[in-house]
Design a protein around this motif. Structure first.
Motif, PDB file in Angstrom:
ATOM      1  N   GLN A 166      -0.781   8.247   0.194  1.00  0.00           N
ATOM      2  CA  GLN A 166       0.538   8.445  -0.400  1.00  0.00           C
ATOM      3  C   GLN A 166       1.641   7.863   0.479  1.00  0.00           C
ATOM      4  N   ILE A 169       1.513   3.943   0.397  1.00  0.00           N
ATOM      5  CA  ILE A 169       2.027   3.395  -0.863  1.00  0.00           C
ATOM      6  C   ILE A 169       3.540   3.559  -0.940  1.00  0.00           C
ATOM      7  N   GLU A 170       4.035   4.698  -0.497  1.00  0.00           N
ATOM      8  CA  GLU A 170       5.478   4.950  -0.523  1.00  0.00           C
ATOM      9  C   GLU A 170       6.218   3.929   0.333  1.00  0.00           C
ATOM     10  N   GLU A 172       5.104   0.923   1.513  1.00  0.00           N
ATOM     11  CA  GLU A 172       4.859  -0.471   1.192  1.00  0.00           C
ATOM     12  C   GLU A 172       5.455  -0.901  -0.150  1.00  0.00           C
ATOM     13  N   LEU A 173       5.551   0.031  -1.102  1.00  0.00           N
ATOM     14  CA  LEU A 173       6.010  -0.337  -2.442  1.00  0.00           C
ATOM     15  C   LEU A 173       7.358   0.269  -2.811  1.00  0.00           C
ATOM     16  N   LEU A 229       0.273   8.905  -8.787  1.00  0.00           N
ATOM     17  CA  LEU A 229       0.304   7.534  -8.294  1.00  0.00           C
ATOM     18  C   LEU A 229       0.095   6.530  -9.421  1.00  0.00           C
ATOM     19  N   THR A 233       3.002   3.822 -10.095  1.00  0.00           N
ATOM     20  CA  THR A 233       2.716   2.393  -9.887  1.00  0.00           C
ATOM     21  C   THR A 233       2.806   1.611 -11.188  1.00  0.00           C
ATOM     22  N   MET A 270       2.060  -5.998  -4.788  1.00  0.00           N
ATOM     23  CA  MET A 270       1.928  -4.767  -5.557  1.00  0.00           C
ATOM     24  C   MET A 270       0.625  -4.756  -6.356  1.00  0.00           C
ATOM     25  N   LEU A 273      -2.299  -4.085  -3.926  1.00  0.00           N
ATOM     26  CA  LEU A 273      -2.372  -2.680  -3.501  1.00  0.00           C
ATOM     27  C   LEU A 273      -2.800  -1.778  -4.656  1.00  0.00           C
ATOM     28  N   ASN A 274      -2.323  -2.078  -5.859  1.00  0.00           N
ATOM     29  CA  ASN A 274      -2.727  -1.288  -7.026  1.00  0.00           C
ATOM     30  C   ASN A 274      -4.232  -1.408  -7.264  1.00  0.00           C
ATOM     31  N   LEU A 277      -5.898   0.748  -4.802  1.00  0.00           N
ATOM     32  CA  LEU A 277      -5.654   2.148  -5.138  1.00  0.00           C
ATOM     33  C   LEU A 277      -6.569   2.611  -6.267  1.00  0.00           C
TER      34      LEU A 277
END
Length: 347
Positions: A166, A169-170, A172-173, A229, A233, A270, A273-274, A277
């Motif tokens: 978490q 992701i917070e 980086e995005l 998430l 996202t 993005m 990373l998605n 994830l």
């Protein structure tokens, strides 16, 4: 370019399929899952091209009979060094592939399509619009994994720290300068369905063809972090896509050419990373829960004990204060007496 939405069907096949393999989850609960609306899957062998299963129910039942105890989802980049053993089949560059796990064997299931022997053009043949079906037909091809690849697969199965995920992701995005005008989705605390309810329901609200409107992850597990998430996202991806198509800030100012290039790079980051994830969610959805926040309550026994300890220590403190005060008074009186005696004797 955004991820192909086939990952949603792959994710559901893995999460619900695992529940069937490990807990005998009845197909009645999810056979007509809304995410499979207008999707049709076949399963074939990559070497022989023989049809193994004409539906995912048959596929999962066959896997279970063969001793498969788990399926998982992984990034297709793991297969980059592998050679396709069948030139008559084109393996499609989708982001993820599925792996089935037996005791001493792992098998990949990769999306691909058969090539027509008499059609030699590089581009796909376009079927006339009046003859096209609305059904999306996809084929999963069975491919045995080597021991080297099997070890790489195991890496994705190691337990994950969802607090760290978490936070990452917070940072980086969602803390990028391009997300300044981003609005958080209102449904972030709800299960993630992956498809608009309007697409699978009639105007009166009833489901199409007895469709089951279900989340991509079985709600037997809270998996609240995973659902949140996925909502966030997806909303961010839609926001960035819209910003790329209309590169204007809320103030009306147009993004500079440099910003537009950086925005394109951020969009690619993005997507990467998605994709990672999604792998984490597919393989570790059971543990994707928020850490409980402990709040001290006066109703708890240990808190009552602490309060009693504080009360019992209060009189002691007061008594100490009183003793200290009387000692000061005695010192003052003694000083006066000494001064009087010194005066009297002429000292």
């Amino acid at each position: 370019m955004a991820l192909d939405q086939i990952w949603k069907q792959q994710l559901s096949l893995v999460t619900y399929g695992n529940e069937y393999l490990s807990h005998d989850l009845s197909f009645n609960r999810w056979l007509q899952h809304s995410i499979f609306y207008q999707h049709y899957f076949q399963f074939r062998d990559l070497h022989s091209q023989h049809l193994l299963a004409q539906h995912f129910q048959i596929w999962l039942e066959g896997l279970k009979k063969q001793g498969v105890y788990r399926i998982s989802l992984h990034l297709s980049t793991l297969l980059s060094d592998e050679q396709n053993p069948n030139a008559n089949v084109e393996l499609l560059p989708f982001t993820h592939f599925i792996v089935s796990h037996e005791k001493n064997k792992k098998t990949a299931w990769i999306l691909g399509k058969e090539l027509a022997e008499w059609y030699l053009n590089e581009n796909d043949f376009e079927i006339p619009a009046s003859q096209q079906a609305t059904l999306h037909e996809e084929t999963f091809w069975r491919f045995d994994l080597s021991d080297k690849l099997s070890k790489k697969i195991e890496t994705d199965l190691k337990e994950s720290d969802w607090d760290e995920i978490q936070t990452f992701i917070e940072n980086e995005l969602f803390r990028s300068k391009y997300t300044h005008d981003f609005i958080e989705p209102q449904n972030r605390d709800l299960p993630y369905y992956g498809i608009d309810a309007k697409l699978v329901h009639k105007p009166d609200g009833s489901p199409l063809q007895d469709m089951q409107y279900l989340a991509l992850i079985p709600t037997d597990y809270s998996a609240d972090v995973a659902h949140e998430l996925l909502h966030r996202t997806q909303a961010l991806s839609d926001f960035i896509d819209q910003l790329r198509q209309h590169p204007y800030r809320e103030s009306g100012e147009m993004l500079t050419p440099e910003d537009q290039i950086n925005l394109r790079n951020f969009s690619q980051k993005m997507d990467d990373l998605n994709a990672k994830l999604i792998v984490k969610i597919a393989n570790h959805y059971k543990s994707a829960q928020r850490a409980p926040v402990e709040i001290a309550s006066p109703l708890d026994p240990h808190v009552q004990t602490t309060l009693q300890s504080k009360k019992s220590s209060a009189p002691h403190h007061h008594q100490t204060h009183k003793v200290s005060s009387s000692g000061v008074i005695k010192l003052i009186i003694l000083t006066i007496i000494i001064c009087a005696c010194a005066y009297y004797f002429g000292l």
